[in-house]
Design a protein around this motif. Structure first.
Motif, mmCIF file in Angstrom:
data_model
loop_
_atom_site.group_PDB
_atom_site.id
_atom_site.type_symbol
_atom_site.label_atom_id
_atom_site.label_comp_id
_atom_site.label_asym_id
_atom_site.label_seq_id
_atom_site.Cartn_x
_atom_site.Cartn_y
_atom_site.Cartn_z
ATOM 1 N N MET A 26 0.858 -0.989 -0.134
ATOM 2 C CA MET A 26 0.024 -0.136 -0.112
ATOM 3 C C MET A 26 0.905 1.073 0.112
ATOM 4 O O MET A 26 1.613 1.433 0.943
ATOM 5 C CB MET A 26 -1.066 -0.106 1.349
ATOM 6 N N ALA A 27 0.798 2.102 -0.852
ATOM 7 C CA ALA A 27 1.657 3.232 -0.931
ATOM 8 C C ALA A 27 0.842 4.745 -0.361
ATOM 9 O O ALA A 27 -0.377 4.546 -0.305
ATOM 10 C CB ALA A 27 1.889 3.824 -2.576
ATOM 11 N N HIS A 28 1.701 5.222 0.081
ATOM 12 C CA HIS A 28 1.072 6.578 0.746
ATOM 13 C C HIS A 28 1.720 7.833 0.138
ATOM 14 O O HIS A 28 3.045 7.886 0.461
ATOM 15 C CB HIS A 28 1.404 6.542 2.245
ATOM 16 N N ASP A 29 1.040 8.627 -0.271
ATOM 17 C CA ASP A 29 1.618 10.049 -0.741
ATOM 18 C C ASP A 29 2.835 10.168 -1.431
ATOM 19 O O ASP A 29 3.763 10.520 -1.040
ATOM 20 C CB ASP A 29 1.662 10.942 0.581
ATOM 21 N N GLU A 30 2.935 9.096 -2.264
ATOM 22 C CA GLU A 30 4.095 9.112 -3.271
ATOM 23 C C GLU A 30 4.324 10.368 -4.039
ATOM 24 O O GLU A 30 3.378 10.618 -4.705
ATOM 25 C CB GLU A 30 3.921 7.898 -3.865
ATOM 26 N N PRO A 31 5.438 11.044 -3.928
ATOM 27 C CA PRO A 31 5.370 12.029 -4.709
ATOM 28 C C PRO A 31 5.780 11.779 -6.052
ATOM 29 O O PRO A 31 6.149 10.387 -6.988
ATOM 30 C CB PRO A 31 6.811 12.805 -4.290
ATOM 31 N N ALA A 32 5.235 12.896 -7.238
ATOM 32 C CA ALA A 32 5.482 12.499 -8.628
ATOM 33 C C ALA A 32 6.792 12.095 -9.049
ATOM 34 O O ALA A 32 6.848 11.418 -10.170
ATOM 35 C CB ALA A 32 4.730 13.556 -9.246
ATOM 36 N N ALA A 33 7.668 12.648 -8.516
ATOM 37 C CA ALA A 33 9.126 12.608 -8.767
ATOM 38 C C ALA A 33 9.651 11.111 -8.698
ATOM 39 O O ALA A 33 11.054 10.893 -9.249
ATOM 40 C CB ALA A 33 10.025 13.454 -7.869
ATOM 41 N N GLY A 34 9.159 10.250 -7.982
ATOM 42 C CA GLY A 34 9.616 8.857 -7.821
ATOM 43 C C GLY A 34 9.076 7.984 -6.901
ATOM 44 O O GLY A 34 8.009 8.257 -6.414
ATOM 45 N N LEU B 288 7.632 0.409 5.294
ATOM 46 C CA LEU B 288 7.414 0.121 6.801
ATOM 47 C C LEU B 288 6.975 -1.480 6.578
ATOM 48 O O LEU B 288 5.797 -1.602 5.687
ATOM 49 C CB LEU B 288 6.317 0.704 7.418
ATOM 50 N N ILE B 289 7.555 -2.540 7.199
ATOM 51 C CA ILE B 289 7.063 -3.963 7.144
ATOM 52 C C ILE B 289 6.631 -4.216 8.696
ATOM 53 O O ILE B 289 7.204 -3.906 9.752
ATOM 54 C CB ILE B 289 8.239 -4.728 6.776
ATOM 55 N N GLY B 290 5.309 -4.697 8.736
ATOM 56 C CA GLY B 290 4.801 -4.698 9.825
ATOM 57 C C GLY B 290 3.653 -6.100 9.438
ATOM 58 O O GLY B 290 3.601 -6.885 8.692
ATOM 59 N N LYS B 291 2.602 -5.967 10.396
ATOM 60 C CA LYS B 291 1.447 -7.054 10.312
ATOM 61 C C LYS B 291 0.095 -6.338 11.050
ATOM 62 O O LYS B 291 0.403 -5.286 11.757
ATOM 63 C CB LYS B 291 1.968 -8.261 10.934
ATOM 64 N N SER C 68 2.947 -5.965 4.414
ATOM 65 C CA SER C 68 2.755 -6.866 5.676
ATOM 66 C C SER C 68 3.251 -8.403 5.618
ATOM 67 O O SER C 68 3.158 -8.783 4.302
ATOM 68 C CB SER C 68 1.062 -7.124 5.651
ATOM 69 N N ILE C 69 3.872 -8.682 6.771
ATOM 70 C CA ILE C 69 4.448 -9.985 6.745
ATOM 71 C C ILE C 69 3.188 -11.262 6.264
ATOM 72 O O ILE C 69 3.539 -12.178 5.789
ATOM 73 C CB ILE C 69 5.325 -10.431 7.768
ATOM 74 N N ALA C 70 2.111 -10.761 6.769
ATOM 75 C CA ALA C 70 0.755 -11.693 6.631
ATOM 76 C C ALA C 70 0.547 -11.974 5.093
ATOM 77 O O ALA C 70 -0.072 -12.862 4.612
ATOM 78 C CB ALA C 70 -0.191 -10.974 7.344
ATOM 79 N N ASP C 71 1.091 -11.128 4.371
ATOM 80 C CA ASP C 71 0.730 -11.256 3.019
ATOM 81 C C ASP C 71 1.983 -11.724 2.112
ATOM 82 O O ASP C 71 1.815 -11.786 0.925
ATOM 83 C CB ASP C 71 0.308 -9.676 2.321
ATOM 84 N N ASP C 72 3.206 -11.993 2.754
ATOM 85 C CA ASP C 72 4.307 -12.096 1.872
ATOM 86 C C ASP C 72 5.064 -13.015 2.629
ATOM 87 O O ASP C 72 6.005 -12.728 3.619
ATOM 88 C CB ASP C 72 5.074 -10.909 1.641
ATOM 89 N N PRO C 73 5.122 -14.412 2.289
ATOM 90 C CA PRO C 73 6.003 -15.291 3.116
ATOM 91 C C PRO C 73 7.433 -15.005 3.249
ATOM 92 O O PRO C 73 8.131 -15.238 4.054
ATOM 93 C CB PRO C 73 5.717 -16.712 2.574
ATOM 94 N N ALA C 74 7.940 -14.400 2.250
ATOM 95 C CA ALA C 74 9.571 -13.986 2.104
ATOM 96 C C ALA C 74 9.680 -13.029 3.074
ATOM 97 O O ALA C 74 10.738 -13.048 3.697
ATOM 98 C CB ALA C 74 10.003 -13.584 0.610
#
Length: 87
Positions: A1-9, A15-18, A46-52
């Protein structure tokens, strides 16, 4: 989930969490504040969505990455995060 990504990049902070993690909630608040202050994009995974991610980080969440490299875990210090972002 992205938050407020600037247009520049892409997001510079990840943040990796759960779900249901109170330390993740605290980290999210610090990251959102610093990112907004500096105009830097961030994302949350989220670690709940990505086993690696779960295998690599499950004992350390929340984990903060800056530019794809591990910056911190458990707690996020706003001054240290600003410094890592070059502010």
């Amino acid at each position: 989930m992205a938050h407020d990504e600037p247009a520049a990049g892409p997001a510079r902070i990840t943040l990796i969490g759960k779900p249901g993690c109170h330390l993740c909630d605290d980290a999210r608040a610090v990251i959102a504040s610093v990112a907004a202050e500096l105009g830097v994009g961030w994302e949350e995974r989220s670690i709940a969505d990505d086993p690696a991610l779960a295998e690599e980080y499950w004992e350390q969440i929340p984990v903060t990455l800056v530019d794809g490299r591990q910056h911190d875990y458990w707690r996020v210090d706003p001054a240290r995060l600003r410094q890592a972002l070059g502010a």
